[in-house]
Design a protein around this motif. Structure first.
Motif, PDB file in Angstrom:
ATOM      1  N   MET A   1       0.847  -1.178   0.000  1.00 50.41           N
ATOM      2  CA  MET A   1       0.000   0.000   0.000  1.00 50.41           C
ATOM      3  C   MET A   1       0.890   1.237   0.000  1.00 50.41           C
ATOM      4  SD  MET A   1      -2.987  -1.470   0.110  1.00 50.41           S
ATOM      5  CE  MET A   1      -4.138  -0.193   0.424  1.00 50.41           C
ATOM      6  N   VAL A   2       0.639   2.115  -0.952  1.00 54.33           N
ATOM      7  CA  VAL A   2       1.421   3.337  -1.091  1.00 54.33           C
ATOM      8  C   VAL A   2       0.461   4.519  -1.122  1.00 54.33           C
ATOM      9  CG1 VAL A   2       3.039   4.595  -2.553  1.00 54.33           C
ATOM     10  CG2 VAL A   2       3.192   2.102  -2.408  1.00 54.33           C
ATOM     11  N   GLU A   3       0.682   5.479  -0.238  1.00 53.43           N
ATOM     12  CA  GLU A   3      -0.162   6.673  -0.210  1.00 53.43           C
ATOM     13  C   GLU A   3       0.001   7.456  -1.506  1.00 53.43           C
ATOM     14  OE1 GLU A   3      -0.717  10.734   2.419  1.00 53.43           O
ATOM     15  OE2 GLU A   3       0.233   8.985   3.329  1.00 53.43           O
ATOM     16  N   GLN A   4      -1.120   7.896  -2.045  1.00 49.13           N
ATOM     17  CA  GLN A   4      -1.129   8.657  -3.289  1.00 49.13           C
ATOM     18  C   GLN A   4      -1.841   9.988  -3.066  1.00 49.13           C
ATOM     19  OE1 GLN A   4       0.267   7.530  -6.239  1.00 49.13           O
ATOM     20  NE2 GLN A   4       0.976   5.776  -5.067  1.00 49.13           N
ATOM     21  N   ASP A  18      -5.002  -0.436  -9.929  1.00 46.39           N
ATOM     22  CA  ASP A  18      -5.107  -1.350  -8.796  1.00 46.39           C
ATOM     23  C   ASP A  18      -5.206  -2.772  -9.334  1.00 46.39           C
ATOM     24  OD1 ASP A  18      -5.708  -2.814  -6.520  1.00 46.39           O
ATOM     25  OD2 ASP A  18      -7.415  -1.578  -5.937  1.00 46.39           O
ATOM     26  N   PRO A  44      -2.275   4.132   8.312  1.00 46.49           N
ATOM     27  CA  PRO A  44      -2.917   4.039   6.997  1.00 46.49           C
ATOM     28  C   PRO A  44      -2.285   2.921   6.161  1.00 46.49           C
ATOM     29  CG  PRO A  44      -2.582   6.324   7.558  1.00 46.49           C
ATOM     30  CD  PRO A  44      -1.866   5.512   8.626  1.00 46.49           C
ATOM     31  N   GLY A  45      -3.158   2.131   5.535  1.00 44.96           N
ATOM     32  CA  GLY A  45      -2.726   1.010   4.712  1.00 44.96           C
ATOM     33  C   GLY A  45      -2.780  -0.325   5.427  1.00 44.96           C
ATOM     34  N   ASP A  46      -2.758  -0.324   6.762  1.00 41.02           N
ATOM     35  CA  ASP A  46      -2.759  -1.582   7.508  1.00 41.02           C
ATOM     36  C   ASP A  46      -3.998  -2.431   7.220  1.00 41.02           C
ATOM     37  OD1 ASP A  46      -0.295  -1.195   8.683  1.00 41.02           O
ATOM     38  OD2 ASP A  46      -1.099  -0.681  10.666  1.00 41.02           O
ATOM     39  N   ARG A  48      -5.570  -2.463   4.510  1.00 39.11           N
ATOM     40  CA  ARG A  48      -5.625  -2.621   3.057  1.00 39.11           C
ATOM     41  C   ARG A  48      -6.748  -1.768   2.458  1.00 39.11           C
ATOM     42  NH1 ARG A  48      -2.614  -7.689   1.771  1.00 39.11           N
ATOM     43  NH2 ARG A  48      -0.853  -7.372   3.147  1.00 39.11           N
ATOM     44  N   GLU A  49      -7.053  -0.675   3.169  1.00 40.97           N
ATOM     45  CA  GLU A  49      -8.091   0.243   2.699  1.00 40.97           C
ATOM     46  C   GLU A  49      -7.552   1.077   1.546  1.00 40.97           C
ATOM     47  OE1 GLU A  49      -5.562   2.669   5.358  1.00 40.97           O
ATOM     48  OE2 GLU A  49      -6.371   0.654   5.524  1.00 40.97           O
ATOM     49  N   ASN A  50      -8.480   1.577   0.735  1.00 37.06           N
ATOM     50  CA  ASN A  50      -8.113   2.449  -0.377  1.00 37.06           C
ATOM     51  C   ASN A  50      -8.253   3.918  -0.025  1.00 37.06           C
ATOM     52  OD1 ASN A  50      -9.848  -0.024  -1.866  1.00 37.06           O
ATOM     53  ND2 ASN A  50      -7.748   0.269  -2.520  1.00 37.06           N
TER      54      ASN A  50
END
Length: 116
Positions: A1-4, A18, A44-46, A48-50
């Motif tokens: 998961m990478v913040e965008q 995705d 954030p990302g833990d 697996r949320e978008n």
């Protein structure tokens, strides 16, 4: 998961780029709240949320259509915890029951950005 800083949602498919984007799936996008991450000591990302919303999700319900940026998302159902969550914290699958977030389908594609 990478913040965008920005994402493009594709109508009926999900997030552009995705690997889990799937035409017709009721699981095209997972939305959770920052309060959920904080409450369970997650980052954030833990989950697996978008998308992470600043506001709570208490008022959102299945079938509701929400607008984020230019996109419209129809919320489908609560995301059930899976065994993956146990790798983050033992017992998290049981504790987070009903609070992981809402899944949704992209009804109208478009750009979304942080703080929309």
């Amino acid at each position: 998961m990478v913040e965008q800083p920005q994402l493009t949602l594709l109508q009926g498919k999900g997030i552009q780029g995705d690997r889990n984007a799937c035409v017709g799936s009721p699981r095209q996008i997972l939305i959770t709240a920052q309060a959920t991450l904080t409450r369970f000591g997650l980052k954030p990302g833990d989950l697996r949320e978008n998308l992470v919303l600043d506001e709570g999700m208490e008022t959102l319900s299945s079938g509701q259509v929400i607008q984020i940026g230019d996109a419209l998302i129809r919320l489908t159902f609560l995301c059930e915890p899976c065994a993956y969550l146990e790798s983050l914290q033992p017992g998290l699958t049981r504790r987070i029951q009903g609070n992981r977030g809402m899944l949704g389908m992209v009804m109208q594609g478009g750009a979304i950005a942080q703080h929309d």
